[in-house]
Design an enzyme around this catalytic site. Structure first.
Site, PDB file in Angstrom:
ATOM      1  N   LYS A 149      75.395  17.343  10.438  1.00 38.46           N
ATOM      2  CA  LYS A 149      76.014  16.485   9.702  1.00 38.46           C
ATOM      3  C   LYS A 149      77.484  17.008   9.708  1.00 38.46           C
ATOM      4  O   LYS A 149      78.590  16.190   9.847  1.00 38.46           O
ATOM      5  CB  LYS A 149      75.789  16.533   8.271  1.00 38.46           C
ATOM      6  CG  LYS A 149      74.278  16.014   7.822  1.00 38.46           C
ATOM      7  CD  LYS A 149      73.961  15.887   6.597  1.00 38.46           C
ATOM      8  CE  LYS A 149      73.766  17.046   5.837  1.00 38.46           C
ATOM      9  NZ  LYS A 149      72.531  17.866   6.436  1.00 38.46           N
TER      10      LYS A 149
ATOM     11  N   ARG B 285      72.083  13.793  -2.496  1.00 40.98           N
ATOM     12  CA  ARG B 285      70.780  14.727  -2.173  1.00 40.98           C
ATOM     13  C   ARG B 285      69.710  14.255  -3.219  1.00 40.98           C
ATOM     14  O   ARG B 285      68.743  14.885  -2.915  1.00 40.98           O
ATOM     15  CB  ARG B 285      71.183  16.034  -2.049  1.00 40.98           C
ATOM     16  CG  ARG B 285      71.213  16.794  -0.672  1.00 40.98           C
ATOM     17  CD  ARG B 285      71.698  18.246  -1.050  1.00 40.98           C
ATOM     18  NE  ARG B 285      71.417  18.713   0.207  1.00 40.98           N
ATOM     19  CZ  ARG B 285      72.231  19.299   1.065  1.00 40.98           C
ATOM     20  NH1 ARG B 285      73.502  18.848   1.073  1.00 40.98           N
ATOM     21  NH2 ARG B 285      71.926  20.021   2.199  1.00 40.98           N
TER      22      ARG B 285
ATOM     23  N   ARG C 163      72.546  29.415  13.723  1.00 41.90           N
ATOM     24  CA  ARG C 163      73.650  29.182  12.978  1.00 41.90           C
ATOM     25  C   ARG C 163      73.785  30.367  11.999  1.00 41.90           C
ATOM     26  O   ARG C 163      75.070  31.036  11.754  1.00 41.90           O
ATOM     27  CB  ARG C 163      73.817  27.825  12.180  1.00 41.90           C
ATOM     28  CG  ARG C 163      75.030  27.640  11.214  1.00 41.90           C
ATOM     29  CD  ARG C 163      75.071  26.261  10.620  1.00 41.90           C
ATOM     30  NE  ARG C 163      74.356  26.051   9.502  1.00 41.90           N
ATOM     31  CZ  ARG C 163      74.050  24.830   8.842  1.00 41.90           C
ATOM     32  NH1 ARG C 163      74.591  23.883   9.336  1.00 41.90           N
ATOM     33  NH2 ARG C 163      73.460  24.924   7.824  1.00 41.90           N
TER      34      ARG C 163
ATOM     35  N   ARG D  71      76.213  32.581   7.069  1.00 48.24           N
ATOM     36  CA  ARG D  71      75.408  31.950   5.781  1.00 48.24           C
ATOM     37  C   ARG D  71      74.322  32.795   5.544  1.00 48.24           C
ATOM     38  O   ARG D  71      73.280  32.632   6.294  1.00 48.24           O
ATOM     39  CB  ARG D  71      75.364  30.528   6.108  1.00 48.24           C
ATOM     40  CG  ARG D  71      76.646  29.796   5.725  1.00 48.24           C
ATOM     41  CD  ARG D  71      76.586  28.377   5.979  1.00 48.24           C
ATOM     42  NE  ARG D  71      75.474  27.633   5.235  1.00 48.24           N
ATOM     43  CZ  ARG D  71      75.070  26.298   5.202  1.00 48.24           C
ATOM     44  NH1 ARG D  71      75.928  25.401   5.928  1.00 48.24           N
ATOM     45  NH2 ARG D  71      74.342  26.092   4.465  1.00 48.24           N
TER      46      ARG D  71
ATOM     47  N   ARG E  77      64.631  24.769   1.817  1.00 47.91           N
ATOM     48  CA  ARG E  77      65.527  23.822   1.772  1.00 47.91           C
ATOM     49  C   ARG E  77      64.852  22.602   2.334  1.00 47.91           C
ATOM     50  O   ARG E  77      65.240  21.491   1.814  1.00 47.91           O
ATOM     51  CB  ARG E  77      66.823  24.436   2.632  1.00 47.91           C
ATOM     52  CG  ARG E  77      67.671  24.997   1.742  1.00 47.91           C
ATOM     53  CD  ARG E  77      68.411  26.253   2.453  1.00 47.91           C
ATOM     54  NE  ARG E  77      69.398  25.526   3.409  1.00 47.91           N
ATOM     55  CZ  ARG E  77      69.904  25.915   4.234  1.00 47.91           C
ATOM     56  NH1 ARG E  77      69.602  27.067   4.842  1.00 47.91           N
ATOM     57  NH2 ARG E  77      70.853  25.258   5.124  1.00 47.91           N
TER      58      ARG E  77
END
Ligand code: ADP
Length: 193
Positions: free
Chosen positions: A14, A89, A128, A134, A146
């Protein structure tokens, strides 16, 4: 106005596609994840609260998220439109967004959903995590949480926009530019260009 919801599970791409779309269509990018992370970095009250949820792979409560999103929209002066990335969401967020936009005389034009299978998502997120630092991308248990939260709480948002005839699924596997072209095509179908 052209208001797009960019939808998809964590790691679907996204953020990458939003960056390209805002350039192409002159839209304002609102990523709730980015805004939360900026608040965490700035050690604001909102940041502290958001961090306690994000670190566990949970959603930040609707009330807080909705208020933040509305205040960000209100900061933009007569934009051509928005890309909502990571929002809504939950079904409650989707309803709140509809009410809020209609009070401004506008509406969601289209939901574009990046579709990527679960195994690929997990691979991308761990990768990532290595570069971005992160914390929520570095722990396989948090990543799984998640994805589970996405299935349970976020998938109903797909039904919500499908019922409005605004849902459009896009294959999120492949070259970045190939996916970008598919997104542009879907947008142009709506804008009639
Ligand atoms: P990703 O799509 O990779 O999960 P985001 O950057 O969009 O990453 O979001 C990171 C985290 O921020 C989420 O896991 C969640 O805790 C929180 N968050 C982001 N957007 C929302 C939202 N609309 N409602 C509640 N929590 C959110």
């Amino acid at each position: 106005m052209l208001n797009i919801v960019l939808f998809g599970p964590p790691g679907a791409g996204k953020g990458t596609q939003s960056a390209k779309l805002i350039e192409q269509f002159g839209l304002v990018h609102l990523s709730t994840g980015d805004i939360f992370r900026a608040n965490i970095k700035g050690e604001t009250e909102l940041g502290k609260l958001a961090k306690s949820y994000i670190d566990q792979g949970k959603l930040v409560p609707d009330e807080v998220t909705i208020a933040m999103l509305e205040s960000e929209v209100n900061k933009s002066d007569s934009p051509k439109g928005f890309i909502f990335d990571g929002f809504p969401r939950t079904q409650a967020q989707a309803q709140a967004l509809d009410t809020f936009l209609s009070s401004k005389g506008t509406t969601i034009s289209l939901m574009l959903a990046l579709e990527v299978e679960e195994d690929e998502l997990k691979k991308r997120l761990l990768l990532r995590g290595k570069d971005s630092g992160r914390a929520d991308d570095q722990d396989p248990a948090i990543i799984q949480k998640r994805i589970d939260v996405y299935q349970a709480e976020t998938m109903p948002v797909k039904t919500y926009y499908t019922q409005q005839g605004k849902y459009k699924g896009i294959n999120g596997l492949g070259e970045i530019d190939e996916i970008f072209n598919a997104l542009c095509q879907a947008i142009e179908e709506v804008t009639g260009k």
